[in-house]
Design a protein around this motif. Structure first.
Motif, PDB file in Angstrom:
ATOM      1  N   SER A 235       0.813  -1.211   0.000  1.00 40.00           N
ATOM      2  CA  SER A 235       0.000   0.000   0.000  1.00 40.00           C
ATOM      3  C   SER A 235       0.850   1.266   0.000  1.00 40.00           C
ATOM      4  CB  SER A 235      -0.945  -0.002   1.204  1.00 40.00           C
ATOM      5  OG  SER A 235      -0.201  -0.044   2.408  1.00 40.00           O
ATOM      6  N   ASP A 236       1.904   1.306   0.812  1.00 37.69           N
ATOM      7  CA  ASP A 236       2.752   2.503   0.888  1.00 37.69           C
ATOM      8  C   ASP A 236       4.214   2.088   1.011  1.00 37.69           C
ATOM      9  OD1 ASP A 236       3.654   5.074   1.044  1.00 37.69           O
ATOM     10  OD2 ASP A 236       2.593   5.597   2.888  1.00 37.69           O
ATOM     11  N   PRO A 237       4.792   1.567  -0.083  1.00 34.42           N
ATOM     12  CA  PRO A 237       6.168   1.053  -0.009  1.00 34.42           C
ATOM     13  C   PRO A 237       7.201   2.120   0.334  1.00 34.42           C
ATOM     14  CG  PRO A 237       5.422   1.164  -2.292  1.00 34.42           C
ATOM     15  CD  PRO A 237       4.223   1.414  -1.430  1.00 34.42           C
ATOM     16  N   GLN A 238       6.928   3.391  -0.029  1.00 35.99           N
ATOM     17  CA  GLN A 238       7.889   4.441   0.305  1.00 35.99           C
ATOM     18  C   GLN A 238       8.095   4.514   1.815  1.00 35.99           C
ATOM     19  OE1 GLN A 238       7.480   8.230  -1.957  1.00 35.99           O
ATOM     20  NE2 GLN A 238       5.622   7.333  -2.745  1.00 35.99           N
ATOM     21  N   TYR A 239       6.979   4.508   2.542  1.00 33.19           N
ATOM     22  CA  TYR A 239       7.061   4.574   4.004  1.00 33.19           C
ATOM     23  C   TYR A 239       7.645   3.289   4.578  1.00 33.19           C
ATOM     24  CZ  TYR A 239       5.535   4.395   8.846  1.00 33.19           C
ATOM     25  OH  TYR A 239       5.505   4.252  10.219  1.00 33.19           O
ATOM     26  N   SER A 240       7.113   2.150   4.150  1.00 38.03           N
ATOM     27  CA  SER A 240       7.513   0.868   4.740  1.00 38.03           C
ATOM     28  C   SER A 240       8.988   0.571   4.526  1.00 38.03           C
ATOM     29  CB  SER A 240       6.658  -0.256   4.146  1.00 38.03           C
ATOM     30  OG  SER A 240       5.287  -0.049   4.424  1.00 38.03           O
TER      31      SER A 240
END
Length: 382
Positions: A66-71
């Motif tokens: 869903s949010d690979p940048q954050y993870s």
């Protein structure tokens, strides 16, 4: 005299000709039909099971879809145990913001410099992300605290273009895709003035059709050759402290990038007026820091002369008073670095080259962060 007996009088097993062939072929056709139906049912079941498993993976974040940048950056941050408590006397410093901070602050270098300057260990990490405006920063800060990441101090970038109140929807809406948000974050984002609709991935379609709902993320991670994205979501060339060094550019390249930047933010320049969701996002991040006991500072990163000129008056002159008022309310220092560097250090007008980042990092640590953190460590700052 020979008697001809109709074939219909003969026993079933003695029939010959086309009728007999038809009788023998019926069971074979039936078996084929049943086999085909079974294969279709099995294929549907396997496909549905694969979809449900993918939906479970996405919802539990076993694989960051869903949010690979954050993870992905959180995984990198966890390699620095000082941010998760038990820091053995270290001062932990986190930088939050957009790509302007992403490639402007060499956190590893600034941590080493501050450690020497303060005479105490300082661990710094650059948690900025491309396209992360004030609302995204507020969301990420809350996530980090829930994940057990609690720095001693945080530097929060203020991007003047993301403060444009006159645009509808706000500029940040083009960057914050709904699927990146968690269900419990939608209300917060709405309160902060960013009209983000609930994505269908949060409903049943996120379980039974995740290959469609997360198609952009799946292609970006597993088949980037088919992705239409200009920049990859799941892969950033950061160092271990989250910093990205931008290569040096020719004047022709810089000129082309400046023109792209001018067009990219064209809706922000017309009748520019700072306020709206951008200010609400900055305020929320400051309130979160205050509630968590985190020392906070605000920062506007360097901009070229041309980039600053794109903000029309009177809005341009309202930026500093507005941010200063917020900083004063929360007793947070405000570092206005827009005019700190020569234009040649800024490739597109507001992103620093590697050489520019070196100059900016050194000055920021020496003139701003050092005195501020020294006061924080000695109890001279809230």
């Amino acid at each position: 005299m020979a008697v001809t007996v109709p074939t219909s009088w003969l026993p079933h097993r003695t029939r010959t000709g086309a009728g007999a062939i038809s009788q023998r072929s019926r069971p074979a056709h039936g078996r084929k039909a049943r086999g085909a139906a079974l294969a279709v049912a099995l294929g549907f079941t396997v496909a549905l099971a694969a979809q449900i498993v993918t939906g479970w993976v996405a919802h539990t974040n076993c694989v960051p879809l869903s949010d690979p940048q954050y993870s992905n950056k959180l995984t990198l941050l966890r390699a620095h145990p000082g941010f998760a408590g038990g820091n053995d006397g270290q001062t932990t410093l986190l930088f939050l913001g957009s790509s302007r901070t992403f490639d402007a602050i060499d956190a590893g270098a600034i941590g080493s410099a501050l450690s020497r300057d303060l005479g105490t260990p300082v661990e710094a990490f650059n948690f900025a992300h491309a396209g992360a405006g004030p609302v995204t920063t507020a969301v990420y800060l809350r996530r980090l605290l829930k994940a057990g990441v609690k720095p001693n101090a945080a530097v929060i970038e203020v991007h003047p273009a993301f403060l444009a109140e006159q645009t509808s929807p706000p500029p940040e809406a083009r960057w914050l895709h709904p699927v990146r948000l968690r269900p419990d974050e939608l209300a917060l984002v709405s309160q902060l003035g960013l009209p983000i609709p609930a994505p269908s991935a949060h409903g049943p379609r996120g379980w039974i059709a995740p290959w469609h709902e997360y198609r952009v993320q799946l292609l970006d991670r597993y088949a980037p050759v088919f992705s239409a994205l200009q920049f990859r979501l799941a892969e950033h060339a950061t160092d271990r402290h989250g910093f990205v060094r931008v290569p040096e550019l020719s004047e022709a390249q810089r000129s082309r990038l400046r023109e792209l930047t001018r067009k990219q933010y064209s809706d922000c320049w017309a009748d520019y007026r700072p306020g709206g969701s951008g200010v609400k996002g900055v305020r929320d991040a400051l309130e979160t820091c205050r509630a968590a006991g985190i020392h906070a500072a605000l920062l506007i990163t360097p901009e070229s002369t041309e980039f600053r000129s794109w903000f029309p008056e009177p809005g341009r002159s309202q930026i500093v008073p507005l941010v200063s008022e917020l900083a004063s309310e929360f007793r947070a220092p405000f570092f206005d670095a827009r005019e700190w560097l020569a234009d040649e250090f800024l490739g597109d007008g507001h992103h620093l080259s590697g050489a520019g980042a070196d100059v900016f990092t050194a000055r920021l640590g020496r003139e701003s962060l050092g005195p501020w953190l020294r006061a924080c460590v000695t109890g001279g700052a809230p």
